[in-house]
Each structure stands twice: as C-alpha cells, then as structure tokens.
Design an enzyme around this catalytic site. Sequence first.
Site, PDB file in Angstrom:
ATOM      1  N   GLY A 207      32.767  37.823  41.189  1.00 39.43           N
ATOM      2  CA  GLY A 207      33.355  37.496  39.887  1.00 39.43           C
ATOM      3  C   GLY A 207      34.726  38.110  39.752  1.00 39.43           C
ATOM      4  O   GLY A 207      35.340  38.496  40.746  1.00 39.43           O
ATOM      5  N   ASN A 208      35.222  38.196  38.544  1.00 39.18           N
ATOM      6  CA  ASN A 208      36.513  38.862  38.308  1.00 39.18           C
ATOM      7  C   ASN A 208      36.517  39.512  36.938  1.00 39.18           C
ATOM      8  O   ASN A 208      35.556  39.407  36.193  1.00 39.18           O
ATOM      9  CB  ASN A 208      37.668  37.872  38.488  1.00 39.18           C
ATOM     10  N   ARG A 209      37.615  40.181  36.616  1.00 39.60           N
ATOM     11  CA  ARG A 209      37.642  41.049  35.433  1.00 39.60           C
ATOM     12  C   ARG A 209      38.041  40.333  34.136  1.00 39.60           C
ATOM     13  O   ARG A 209      38.249  40.970  33.117  1.00 39.60           O
ATOM     14  CB  ARG A 209      38.629  42.198  35.651  1.00 39.60           C
ATOM     15  N   SER A 210      38.155  39.028  34.142  1.00 40.15           N
ATOM     16  CA  SER A 210      38.556  38.316  32.921  1.00 40.15           C
ATOM     17  C   SER A 210      37.529  38.539  31.803  1.00 40.15           C
ATOM     18  O   SER A 210      36.328  38.526  32.047  1.00 40.15           O
ATOM     19  CB  SER A 210      38.668  36.816  33.226  1.00 40.15           C
ATOM     20  N   ALA A 275      39.814  32.217  34.333  1.00 46.37           N
ATOM     21  CA  ALA A 275      40.090  32.815  35.640  1.00 46.37           C
ATOM     22  C   ALA A 275      39.002  32.319  36.593  1.00 46.37           C
ATOM     23  O   ALA A 275      38.013  32.998  36.864  1.00 46.37           O
ATOM     24  CB  ALA A 275      40.081  34.337  35.537  1.00 46.37           C
TER      25      ALA A 275
END
Length: 397
Positions: A207-210, A275
């Site tokens: 995943g990512n930090r959005s 994102a």
Amino acid sequence: MLLQGKKILIGVTAGIAAYKIPLLVRLLKKAGALVQVVQTPASLDFVRPIVLSTLSGNPCPSEFSSESGDWNSHVDMALWANLIVLAPLTANTLAKMANGLCDNLVLATYLSAKCPVLFAPAMDLDMYAHPTTKKNIDMLKSFGNTEIPAETGFLASGLEGEGRMAEPETIYKAILAKFSTGYLDGKTILINAGPTYEAIDPVRFIGNRSTGRMGIALAEEAAALGAKVYLVLGPSAIHVENPNILVKRVESAKEMYTLCTDIFPEVDAAILSAAVADFRPKNQSKQKIKKELGAADIALEMNPDILKTLGERKQHQVLIGFALETNDEIANAKKKIANKNLDYIVLNSLNDKGAGFGYLTNKIQIIDKQNKIYDFELKAKTELAADILNTVFQHEV
Ligand code: C5P
C-alpha cells in the site's frame, strides 16, 4: 471562508439533541458565519443559553422580553437572518409550525421569516413514525422548508431506530449546500481518493501512505458548490457523511479501475487524486503465507492506469489528474498532461514542509493543457480544494 458574513439563526427546541447544537454553532463560526441562537423555554433544560451565547457571540433569548425590559424582537431577528435552522425540532414544535401556532419566541421568529428554513426533526422512533408527524413534516416541506432527515441510531429512550437528529456535521453540510454559489449545480463529478491495497495474501498487502484527505476535501467542496459527487474511495480511515456524495468504497486498484471506468461516461468531470498502487503481486495466496517458508520474492505486475484509460475514453468530460514528482516536476507534469490526455494536472510538492501525504496542508501548482501554470501558497487542503475547483470549473463548466 465558506460562510463569510452569512447570517444564520438557529431555533433550538426541547430535544435531548440540543446538547449537540454548540458544536454546530462552532462549525458555523469557524466558517465565518454570523450566528444568532433563539431557544424555546422548555429547551433551557437541555442546553444553557450561556454556552450558546458565548459560542455565537450574541445573546441567546428564549422570551419576548429580557430581564432588563428590552424587547427581543422576533421580527427583527427573522428579517436579519439569511437562513433559519430549527434543530433539534421536536414533534411538538413541528406540529405547531405546521399549524401556524405562535406561543413562543422561536415560533414567532419562524412565522415572521422570509428567508429559507431548514429543519432537523429529533424524537423517539415511534413519534417519528407516527402518521401525524409524517403529515406535519410533509406540510412543512410543502411550505418550501427543507427537511434534514433524522438518522437511525441510539435514542435517548434507550431504544434504537430512526428519529435521532442529524449530526451537527450533516446539518452544517446542508447549510453549506443552501449557500452554494451554484456554479456546479446540476453537474456530476467523479473523484477518486486514498491509497489502494494490493493483497499479497489474506493478511498482508502492498500500500502507500495516502490518507485520502485531499480527494475527500475536493468531494466535500464540490458537493457544497451544488455538484452530485461520486467518490471512489480506497482504504482511508476518514468517514464521509454527506447527502450529496455517493461514496463507493474499494480496496484494490483493479476495483477502483472497474468503478471509475463504469461511472465515467455519465459524469461532466473526473478528478483523479487517488494514490493508486502502480504494481500488484502477480499471485495472491489464498492462505496466509507461512514464515517458515522463509522470505519469498514477491513477483509484481503492473496495475491498469485508471487516469490514462479515462483520457483515452474522454468525450465531453473535463479530466484532472494529480502528480507527485521528486525531480523535474513541471516538465514531468506537462508530459503527463499530453500522455494521459488531461485538461489539468495538479502538481503536489514533496519539497515543501507541511505538503503531501499525512498533512492537513498542501502546496500545489495547477497546470492546464496550454501549459499555463497557476501557483498557490501552502494552505489547508480544504482551502486548496476550493482553489482547484475554482480554477478548473469557472473556466470549463
Ligand atoms: O503517472 P503517475 O502515477 O505519476 O500519475 C499520477 C496520476 O495518475 C494521478 O492522478 C493518479 O490518480 C493516476 N493514476 C491512475 N492509475 C494508476 C496510477 C496513477 O489513475 N495506476
């Protein structure tokens, strides 16, 4: 500020939910509104005038004359207001309003008003379901007043059901919608937001930090300006509650792709702020991968590019993408406008303190397809949402 200088009068009646009205007053004041609260005498048991007058910055009368002998003119207050909000509205006051009774200051103010009126009923579930109440609500609506429907949940009686006053945030949004400048009235907008999670196995993901905050702010602002909004939202912790936003929750880029491409043909514009994960694991294990097997290599494959696909399918729609670059920002963003057939790109800075993922603030530049650049200061994402919509839609829609 969204409600700068708007004059809002709140009539409070004797429901338990009156304890939430100070929060509504706070939200309105923060948005720049001038607030006047009037109470029925019976509501004094539920919220004290000192709280409401302190927060609103105005005396909060509940009688026609004050102790000093001054007249609290219901006529002056009614004609001062740009909008009247009755919240919480009890079955009793609702019935009186429907029949023109006028035995207290709130009712006299309502009856003297010429401005729009919103009302938020609050009562126990059987009272709310009673045919008399339904008839009275319909009657108030037939006079041109707008209902902010009661919600379902725990009630003061201990029962659970429909009848709870809409939350202060929901009432606040209904107020914003009333003051909509209307330049997005009748428009439908698709917005995606948040990260995507790409499953490795049932437990783990890439995943990512959005946080989704920028896209959610855009959705809220577009709804406040009158648009119908589809918000395709990845796994964000933020809860979105707005009658004008249709929230579709997704987890992976593939799911986001399917929904966005399905919705796109019916919208006037699409803003792709999500994102989206560029890669996903090629194989997803049905069971949790055992650590005893040792560290495995995870083979990746590309996710579809949602924005590029919408660019290829674009007909009448205005298409806006986001870009987050670490070097040659402007040149790369311009290339993206061409490659993905965009009308605008919003360039996020990673070089400014307080900008990007996880912050409440952001610093952006908007570039249009003629390569014109619009610069903005570092500011709250909610304010930037208004800037983005103003820049894009006042030109195009
Ligand atoms: O090419 P790049 O990923 O930098 O472009 C960012 C823009 O493309 C964002 O608007 C993002 O939402 C969108 N995007 C997409 N699908 C992907 C990757 C990015 O829609 N798979």
